[in-house]
Design an enzyme around this catalytic site. Structure first.
Site, PDB file in Angstrom:
ATOM      1  N   ALA A   1      48.567  56.686  54.143  1.00  0.00           N
ATOM      2  CA  ALA A   1      49.001  56.185  52.829  1.00  0.00           C
ATOM      3  C   ALA A   1      48.274  54.894  52.508  1.00  0.00           C
ATOM      4  CB  ALA A   1      50.507  55.946  52.830  1.00  0.00           C
TER       5      ALA A   1
ATOM      6  N   THR B   1      38.404  53.186  57.039  1.00  0.00           N
ATOM      7  CA  THR B   1      37.187  53.517  56.287  1.00  0.00           C
ATOM      8  C   THR B   1      35.969  52.777  56.830  1.00  0.00           C
ATOM      9  OG1 THR B   1      36.164  53.212  54.114  1.00  0.00           O
ATOM     10  CG2 THR B   1      37.896  51.683  54.680  1.00  0.00           C
ATOM     11  N   ASP B   2      34.778  53.334  56.562  1.00  0.00           N
ATOM     12  CA  ASP B   2      33.549  52.629  56.958  1.00  0.00           C
ATOM     13  C   ASP B   2      33.286  51.413  56.062  1.00  0.00           C
ATOM     14  OD1 ASP B   2      32.812  53.947  54.622  1.00  0.00           O
ATOM     15  OD2 ASP B   2      31.047  54.937  55.470  1.00  0.00           O
ATOM     16  N   GLU B   3      34.024  51.303  54.936  1.00  0.00           N
ATOM     17  CA  GLU B   3      33.758  50.185  54.011  1.00  0.00           C
ATOM     18  C   GLU B   3      34.089  48.830  54.628  1.00  0.00           C
ATOM     19  OE1 GLU B   3      34.770  50.622  49.956  1.00  0.00           O
ATOM     20  OE2 GLU B   3      34.271  52.743  49.932  1.00  0.00           O
TER      21      GLU B   3
ATOM     22  N   TYR C   1      39.553  46.351  48.025  1.00  0.00           N
ATOM     23  CA  TYR C   1      39.976  47.538  48.787  1.00  0.00           C
ATOM     24  C   TYR C   1      39.569  47.401  50.257  1.00  0.00           C
ATOM     25  CZ  TYR C   1      39.504  52.181  50.885  1.00  0.00           C
ATOM     26  OH  TYR C   1      39.557  53.237  51.757  1.00  0.00           O
TER      27      TYR C   1
ATOM     28  N   ALA D   1      38.674  44.803  51.915  1.00  0.00           N
ATOM     29  CA  ALA D   1      39.318  43.644  52.560  1.00  0.00           C
ATOM     30  C   ALA D   1      40.731  44.014  52.997  1.00  0.00           C
ATOM     31  CB  ALA D   1      39.343  42.454  51.612  1.00  0.00           C
TER      32      ALA D   1
ATOM     33  N   LYS E   1      41.830  47.066  53.715  1.00  0.00           N
ATOM     34  CA  LYS E   1      41.755  48.014  54.835  1.00  0.00           C
ATOM     35  C   LYS E   1      41.350  47.277  56.119  1.00  0.00           C
ATOM     36  CE  LYS E   1      42.186  51.956  54.871  1.00  0.00           C
ATOM     37  NZ  LYS E   1      43.378  52.847  55.044  1.00  0.00           N
TER      38      LYS E   1
ATOM     39  N   PRO F   1      28.700  59.040  34.080  1.00  0.00           N
ATOM     40  CA  PRO F   1      28.501  57.591  34.229  1.00  0.00           C
ATOM     41  C   PRO F   1      28.015  57.198  35.624  1.00  0.00           C
ATOM     42  CG  PRO F   1      30.844  58.129  34.392  1.00  0.00           C
ATOM     43  CD  PRO F   1      30.129  59.420  34.171  1.00  0.00           C
TER      44      PRO F   1
ATOM     45  N   PRO G   1      31.160  45.585  40.250  1.00  0.00           N
ATOM     46  CA  PRO G   1      30.940  44.252  40.840  1.00  0.00           C
ATOM     47  C   PRO G   1      30.976  44.329  42.371  1.00  0.00           C
ATOM     48  CG  PRO G   1      32.690  44.181  39.168  1.00  0.00           C
ATOM     49  CD  PRO G   1      32.362  45.629  39.389  1.00  0.00           C
TER      50      PRO G   1
HETATM   51  P1  NAD Z   1      44.459  59.189  48.086  1.00  0.00           P
HETATM   52  O1  NAD Z   1      44.439  58.036  47.134  1.00  0.00           O
HETATM   53  O2  NAD Z   1      44.004  60.514  47.622  1.00  0.00           O
HETATM   54  O3  NAD Z   1      45.950  59.380  48.641  1.00  0.00           O
HETATM   55  C1  NAD Z   1      46.758  58.309  49.017  1.00  0.00           C
HETATM   56  C2  NAD Z   1      48.173  58.835  49.195  1.00  0.00           C
HETATM   57  O4  NAD Z   1      49.007  57.746  49.630  1.00  0.00           O
HETATM   58  C3  NAD Z   1      48.794  59.382  47.903  1.00  0.00           C
HETATM   59  O5  NAD Z   1      49.462  60.593  48.164  1.00  0.00           O
HETATM   60  C4  NAD Z   1      49.784  58.299  47.493  1.00  0.00           C
HETATM   61  O6  NAD Z   1      50.910  58.800  46.776  1.00  0.00           O
HETATM   62  C5  NAD Z   1      50.192  57.740  48.848  1.00  0.00           C
HETATM   63  N1  NAD Z   1      50.674  56.357  48.758  1.00  0.00           N
HETATM   64  C6  NAD Z   1      50.066  55.315  48.122  1.00  0.00           C
HETATM   65  N2  NAD Z   1      50.803  54.204  48.243  1.00  0.00           N
HETATM   66  C7  NAD Z   1      51.879  54.540  49.001  1.00  0.00           C
HETATM   67  C8  NAD Z   1      52.988  53.820  49.495  1.00  0.00           C
HETATM   68  N3  NAD Z   1      53.151  52.509  49.217  1.00  0.00           N
HETATM   69  N4  NAD Z   1      53.909  54.468  50.256  1.00  0.00           N
HETATM   70  C9  NAD Z   1      53.763  55.789  50.530  1.00  0.00           C
HETATM   71  N5  NAD Z   1      52.737  56.524  50.071  1.00  0.00           N
HETATM   72  C10 NAD Z   1      51.798  55.906  49.322  1.00  0.00           C
HETATM   73  O7  NAD Z   1      43.651  58.697  49.350  1.00  0.00           O
HETATM   74  P2  NAD Z   1      42.650  59.507  50.302  1.00  0.00           P
HETATM   75  O8  NAD Z   1      41.304  59.506  49.692  1.00  0.00           O
HETATM   76  O9  NAD Z   1      43.273  60.766  50.721  1.00  0.00           O
HETATM   77  O10 NAD Z   1      42.601  58.495  51.544  1.00  0.00           O
HETATM   78  C11 NAD Z   1      43.582  58.562  52.568  1.00  0.00           C
HETATM   79  C12 NAD Z   1      43.296  57.495  53.605  1.00  0.00           C
HETATM   80  O11 NAD Z   1      42.004  57.688  54.155  1.00  0.00           O
HETATM   81  C13 NAD Z   1      43.317  56.077  53.032  1.00  0.00           C
HETATM   82  O12 NAD Z   1      43.918  55.239  54.005  1.00  0.00           O
HETATM   83  C14 NAD Z   1      41.852  55.731  52.860  1.00  0.00           C
HETATM   84  O13 NAD Z   1      41.641  54.341  52.996  1.00  0.00           O
HETATM   85  C15 NAD Z   1      41.230  56.502  54.011  1.00  0.00           C
HETATM   86  N6  NAD Z   1      39.833  56.945  53.800  1.00  0.00           N
HETATM   87  C16 NAD Z   1      39.486  57.630  52.675  1.00  0.00           C
HETATM   88  C17 NAD Z   1      38.177  58.091  52.539  1.00  0.00           C
HETATM   89  C18 NAD Z   1      37.735  58.875  51.330  1.00  0.00           C
HETATM   90  O14 NAD Z   1      36.551  59.147  51.187  1.00  0.00           O
HETATM   91  N7  NAD Z   1      38.628  59.299  50.458  1.00  0.00           N
HETATM   92  C19 NAD Z   1      37.238  57.828  53.546  1.00  0.00           C
HETATM   93  C20 NAD Z   1      37.636  57.101  54.678  1.00  0.00           C
HETATM   94  C21 NAD Z   1      38.942  56.677  54.807  1.00  0.00           C
HETATM   95  O1  DAU Z   2      33.275  55.149  52.442  1.00  0.00           O
HETATM   96  C1  DAU Z   2      34.599  55.573  52.447  1.00  0.00           C
HETATM   97  C2  DAU Z   2      35.230  55.262  51.113  1.00  0.00           C
HETATM   98  O2  DAU Z   2      34.661  56.172  50.184  1.00  0.00           O
HETATM   99  C3  DAU Z   2      36.750  55.380  51.115  1.00  0.00           C
HETATM  100  O3  DAU Z   2      37.279  54.414  51.972  1.00  0.00           O
HETATM  101  C4  DAU Z   2      37.318  55.182  49.702  1.00  0.00           C
HETATM  102  O4  DAU Z   2      38.712  55.392  49.713  1.00  0.00           O
HETATM  103  C5  DAU Z   2      36.658  56.186  48.796  1.00  0.00           C
HETATM  104  O5  DAU Z   2      37.102  55.970  47.467  1.00  0.00           O
HETATM  105  C6  DAU Z   2      35.126  56.063  48.862  1.00  0.00           C
HETATM  106  O6  DAU Z   2      34.688  54.821  48.271  1.00  0.00           O
HETATM  107  P1  DAU Z   2      33.401  54.742  47.311  1.00  0.00           P
HETATM  108  O7  DAU Z   2      33.522  53.544  46.472  1.00  0.00           O
HETATM  109  O8  DAU Z   2      32.145  54.929  48.084  1.00  0.00           O
HETATM  110  O9  DAU Z   2      33.651  56.110  46.461  1.00  0.00           O
HETATM  111  P2  DAU Z   2      33.527  56.442  44.902  1.00  0.00           P
HETATM  112  O10 DAU Z   2      33.697  57.912  44.779  1.00  0.00           O
HETATM  113  O11 DAU Z   2      34.382  55.563  44.073  1.00  0.00           O
HETATM  114  O12 DAU Z   2      32.026  56.079  44.577  1.00  0.00           O
HETATM  115  C7  DAU Z   2      30.948  56.668  45.303  1.00  0.00           C
HETATM  116  C8  DAU Z   2      29.660  56.040  44.794  1.00  0.00           C
HETATM  117  O13 DAU Z   2      29.448  56.476  43.434  1.00  0.00           O
HETATM  118  C9  DAU Z   2      29.677  54.537  44.738  1.00  0.00           C
HETATM  119  O14 DAU Z   2      28.385  54.037  45.030  1.00  0.00           O
HETATM  120  C10 DAU Z   2      30.030  54.215  43.284  1.00  0.00           C
HETATM  121  C11 DAU Z   2      29.383  55.354  42.535  1.00  0.00           C
HETATM  122  N1  DAU Z   2      30.042  55.781  41.292  1.00  0.00           N
HETATM  123  C12 DAU Z   2      31.377  56.064  41.338  1.00  0.00           C
HETATM  124  C13 DAU Z   2      32.036  56.469  40.207  1.00  0.00           C
HETATM  125  C14 DAU Z   2      33.533  56.773  40.249  1.00  0.00           C
HETATM  126  C15 DAU Z   2      29.321  55.935  40.127  1.00  0.00           C
HETATM  127  O15 DAU Z   2      28.086  55.714  40.087  1.00  0.00           O
HETATM  128  N2  DAU Z   2      29.980  56.359  38.998  1.00  0.00           N
HETATM  129  C16 DAU Z   2      31.313  56.607  38.981  1.00  0.00           C
HETATM  130  O16 DAU Z   2      31.859  56.967  37.901  1.00  0.00           O
END
Ligand code: NAD
Ligand code: DAU
Length: 348
Positions: free
Chosen positions: A82, A130-132, A155, A157, A159, A210, A287
């Site tokens: 979560a 996350t790798d971020e 975000y 920071a 994590k 975009p 940014p």
């Molecule tokens: P997501 O935004 O799709 O889902 C987050 C879920 O957490 C949602 O179901 C939301 O309702 C729930 N949630 C949010 N705040 C909450 C709270 N206060 N209490 C209970 N539930 C809450 O996220 P995701 O992309 O599935 O990511 C899941 C995890 O994996 C996160 O911790 C994220 O940092 C990590 N992660 C994501 C990615 C990615 O590419 N999406 C990559 C690496 C790590």
């Molecule tokens: O690296 C893991 C992370 O990947 C997770 O921890 C995050 O939860 C997840 O959101 C994701 O972060 P990013 O910022 O890399 O993902 P995002 O899909 O927002 O953007 C991917 C790349 O695309 C990034 O360089 C920003 C760019 N982008 C994104 C959007 C939404 C665009 O150029 N246009 C867009 O409209």
């Protein structure tokens, strides 16, 4: 085992819950989710009737009710996903990221510690990160488990802070923790604020695509089911106190990825080659935009035998096809709130 998955109604969480519910019929899988804009029970329709699946609507920051939930389900494992997860939203509202990602994680750590204090054997608190947290790479190099933290968005920071707390509870209180840091996931059920589902939807609707800044930003993309498989493996076989990096070995510059998606969808929809590429619009940059992420996943490969199973060509194609075929799911999440977010985020 009785396992609490937090954030199980989100993108990665729903894939993980589905995997655990079907693979371990003798486990109790409890999904705790606050159902924020990103949480969606429609992601789990196919498992909601399973006898080993339990949904609990609740917030990880709730100090009052979580101890009773641990008691009720006699939890012996937590897989904590979560979170507030979208970087752009963390730029417009950093505090909500501190509340959920930092305070919520510390609250969960406290409850688990309290619940397990008399009987710690066999318990595990697994934190999904996350790798971020590692910051931004130049043209060369990879993030390893030893890379120093250098988060640069609210975000990342938040994590990074939660990762530090998890490790602090291991060192200070002996809580049995594991952490993994994963690269960008893609696949079905991802909320269309993130790059891939947003682009797929806009290509389908023939709306502007975009691309932030010069489009030369690089991400390492992993199929979400491969991440779920890695989480299952680490939860069961990872070493307590250890960290594992997970990545797809699949780096793409954003602009090349958008070109690829345009070409796949044009082909799937029978449009002429090159048709949708004309919709690409370079927009104001994010940014503090991290230039490149790339993961060295040799530790999990060598110690646990995990590797990504899906090649990008197949993975991107399957993903595009899934969104095109699940318009009902997509329309369900493209609500008024999404339209407001979109207008605000992409106003030039
Ligand atoms: P997501 O935004 O799709 O889902 C987050 C879920 O957490 C949602 O179901 C939301 O309702 C729930 N949630 C949010 N705040 C909450 C709270 N206060 N209490 C209970 N539930 C809450 O996220 P995701 O992309 O599935 O990511 C899941 C995890 O994996 C996160 O911790 C994220 O940092 C990590 N992660 C994501 C990615 C990615 O590419 N999406 C990559 C690496 C790590
Ligand atoms: O690296 C893991 C992370 O990947 C997770 O921890 C995050 O939860 C997840 O959101 C994701 O972060 P990013 O910022 O890399 O993902 P995002 O899909 O927002 O953007 C991917 C790349 O695309 C990034 O360089 C920003 C760019 N982008 C994104 C959007 C939404 C665009 O150029 N246009 C867009 O409209």
């Amino acid at each position: 085992m009785n396992i609490l998955v937090t954030g199980g109604a989100g993108f990665i969480g729903s894939h993980l819950v589905r995997l655990l519910v079907s693979k371990y019929p003798h486990y109790r899988i409890v999904n705790l989710d606050a159902l924020t804009y990103a949480g969606n029970l429609a992601n789990l329709r196919d498992v909601e009737q399973a006898p080993n699946y339990f949904f609990e609507k609740g917030d990880i920051t709730d100090q009052e009710n979580l101890p009773a939930l641990f008691q009720k389900h006699q939890l012996d494992g937590v897989i904590h996903l979560a979170a507030e997860s979208h970087v752009d939203r963390s730029i417009s509202n950093p505090l909500s990221f501190v509340e959920t990602n930092v305070l919520g994680t510390v609250n969960l750590l406290n409850v688990a510690r309290q619940h397990w204090k008399d009987n710690p054997a066999g318990k595990r608190f697994y934190h999904i990160s996350t790798d971020e947290v590692f910051g931004s790479l130049g043209e060369e190099g990879f993030f390893t488990e030893e890379t120093a933290y250098d988060p640069r968005s609210p975000y990342s920071a938040s994590k990074a802070s939660s990762d530090h707390f998890v490790r602090a509870y291991y060192h200070t209180f002996g809580l049995p923790v594991i952490v993994s840091n994963c690269s960008n996931n893609y696949g079905s059920y991802q909320f269309p604020e993130k790059l891939i589902p947003l682009m797929i939807n806009n290509i389908r609707e023939q709306k502007p695509l975009p691309v932030y800044g010069d489009g030369q930003y690089t991400r390492d993309w992993l199929w979400v089911k491969d991440h779920a498989a890695a989480i299952d493996l680490i939860f069961h076989q990872g070493k307590i106190g250890e960290t594992y990096n997970i990545g797809g070995n699949n780096e793409w510059k954003n602009i090349d990825l958008v070109h690829k998606l345009c070409d796949i969808i044009d082909e799937l929809l029978g449009r002429p080659p090159g048709h949708s590429r004309q919709l690409i619009t370079f927009v104001r940059d994010r940014p503090g935009h991290d230039r490149r992420y790339a993961i060295d996943a040799s530790k999990i490969r060598e110690e646990l035998g995990w590797e990504p199973s899906v090649q990008f060509e197949e993975g991107f194609r399957q993903t595009a096809q899934w969104y095109l075929e699940h318009q009902d799911w997509l329309q369900g999440v493209l609500s008024g709130a999404y339209q407001d977010f979109y207008r605000q985020q992409y106003a030039q």
